[in-house]
Design an enzyme around this catalytic site. Structure first.
Site, PDB file in Angstrom:
ATOM      1  N   ASP A  16      13.459 -24.551 -15.809  1.00  0.00           N
ATOM      2  CA  ASP A  16      13.776 -25.602 -16.775  1.00  0.00           C
ATOM      3  C   ASP A  16      12.850 -25.564 -17.985  1.00  0.00           C
ATOM      4  O   ASP A  16      13.310 -25.625 -19.131  1.00  0.00           O
ATOM      5  CB  ASP A  16      13.710 -26.974 -16.105  1.00  0.00           C
ATOM      6  CG  ASP A  16      14.867 -27.208 -15.141  1.00  0.00           C
ATOM      7  OD1 ASP A  16      15.721 -26.299 -15.026  1.00  0.00           O
ATOM      8  OD2 ASP A  16      14.916 -28.271 -14.513  1.00  0.00           O
ATOM      9  N   SER A 181      14.741 -31.530  -5.828  1.00  0.00           N
ATOM     10  CA  SER A 181      13.707 -31.186  -6.805  1.00  0.00           C
ATOM     11  C   SER A 181      12.365 -31.688  -6.305  1.00  0.00           C
ATOM     12  O   SER A 181      12.283 -32.711  -5.607  1.00  0.00           O
ATOM     13  CB  SER A 181      14.032 -31.797  -8.172  1.00  0.00           C
ATOM     14  OG  SER A 181      13.988 -33.209  -8.101  1.00  0.00           O
TER      15      SER A 181
END
Length: 407
Positions: A16, A181
């Site tokens: 990310d 996550s």
């Protein structure tokens, strides 16, 4: 917002933030500086340097720093002096790391002449608030870029397409949807999303990364002694240690005994509820030990006032107001209360639990002469209690008398 010329990015080296790095370059045409903090997350950080260089970042614009001691000394320990817990259970492991990261982002921006900082927090979570409130508190002129609130990469598929288009390496296990996550630092790990999104479903065991299953922990309890000075842990079993080493050592004890697991649905500052699985092994032990030493070194007035302030203090940290005057005011009061919180606490660790079993201090307010059931040699006159009770009962007696008249 005017396009920035140079941006300092909070960079993990993961997919990310690597996509964010490239997006900043392509969207704004700006120079990017990366900052990667070693907060004790347990990952090798040098790959982040190689990844940044691969994406065109100059070596002098790559900052990788070991901030573990600063993190524990200046952020975790002050918070634990307050016994801070959010909504009765959460030990604020993610929340307390954000002000340090923001502080270094702003400092590096000043060092490198950058006019903006950037983070990888999404527009749904608390971290965007924490990063940005801290940044603005430290530099009101700084620009903050939050790509997740700006770009159109709204799905994992779009992210992967962008990565492939710009030759950003994608780990094979990232090509499918990650099961959850994870945010990690020396204080805790936080797991959210995917398999954890339905709070009615039991979290699978593989979510836990820092602790053994309490059922598999040793069948024999272990006893340890934690030493305190002015509210901060300074030793374990008589061995003096630095703040980070204390927490690191307590983490290992907690891991071994399955201590510090929490499955929690919390109220985010942005308004929604979120389910997370947290592991705070060393912090859970530290909190129990700190409360243990306060039991004999804090007077009731100070201790009860401090406990009444704690929920507000914890909420300020959770919501991102570490650098606010109200948090600093509360901290001053809390730190004043810790002047005599010095001594040792003996703890029993056993199958997911930690108990205080003994405490000792030269600063103790505990008087055996006053509380003994044996002859106290005149230390306490029990007749004094009669007047004490009558004075405290006067208001209640007057109320009762009035209420009886109007029944």
């Amino acid at each position: 917002m005017t396009a920035p010329k140079k941006v300092v990015l909070a960079y993990s080296g993961g997919l990310d933030t690597s996509i964010i790095l490239k997006w900043l370059q392509t969207e704004y045409g700006c120079e990017v500086v990366t900052f990667t903090a070693d907060l004790g997350q347990g990952e090798e950080l040098e790959p982040a340097r190689a990844k940044a260089e691969l994406l065109g970042i100059k070596p002098e614009n790559i900052f990788i720093e070991d901030v573990r001691e600063e993190f524990v000394r200046d952020f975790v320990f002050p918070m634990f002096r307050a016994n801070a817990i959010y909504e009765g259970q959460y030990l604020l492991g993610t929340s307390i790391a954000r002000p340090l990261i923001s502080k270094r982002l702003v400092e590096i921006a000043e060092m490198t002449g950058a006019d903006a900082v950037a983070h990888g927090a999404t527009g749904k979570g608390n971290d965007q608030v924490r990063f940005e409130l801290a940044a603005y508190a430290l530099n009101p002129e700084i620009k903050v870029i939050a790509p997740w609130r700006e770009w159109d990469l709204s799905s994992r598929t779009r992210l992967l397409e962008f990565a492939e288009q710009h030759q950003i390496p994608v780990a094979k296990d990232k090509r499918g949807e990650a099961p959850f996550s994870v945010d990690a630092n020396m204080l805790h790990t936080s797991s959210e999303g995917k398999v954890l999104e339905d709070p009615a479903e039991i979290a699978p065991e593989y979510v836990h990364q820092r602790t053994v299953n309490p059922e598999d922990a040793p069948d024999t309890p272990e006893f340890i002694e934690v030493g305190f000075e002015k509210g901060d842990a300074v030793s374990i079993n008589g061995e003096a240690m630095s703040p980070a080493t204390v927490l690191e050592t307590l983490n290992e004890y907690g891991r071994k005994h399955g201590i510090g697991r929490l499955d929690f649905v919390e109220n985010r500052f942005v308004g929604m509820k979120s389910r997370g699985v947290y592991e705070t092994p060393g912090g859970t032990i530290l909190l129990e030990a700190h409360r243990g030493i306060e039991q004999i070194t804090l007077d009731s007035g100070s201790g009860h006032l401090k406990d009444s302030l704690m929920p507000r203090y914890a909420e300020l940290i959770y919501n991102g107001f570490w650098y606010s005057p109200e948090r600093e005011m509360l901290q001053a009061a809390i730190d004043k209360s810790q002047e005599h919180v010095t001594g040792t606490v003996t703890l029993k660790l056993y199958k997911g639990s930690v108990f205080t079993v003994a405490r000792a201090s030269d600063h103790s307010l505990y008087s055996e002469a006053h509380v003994t059931f044996e002859d106290d040699a005149g230390a306490y006159d029990q007749k004094d209690a009669a007047g004490f009770i009558q004075l405290n009962a006067l208001r209640l007696k007057l109320l009762a008398a009035r209420n009886r008249r109007f029944k």
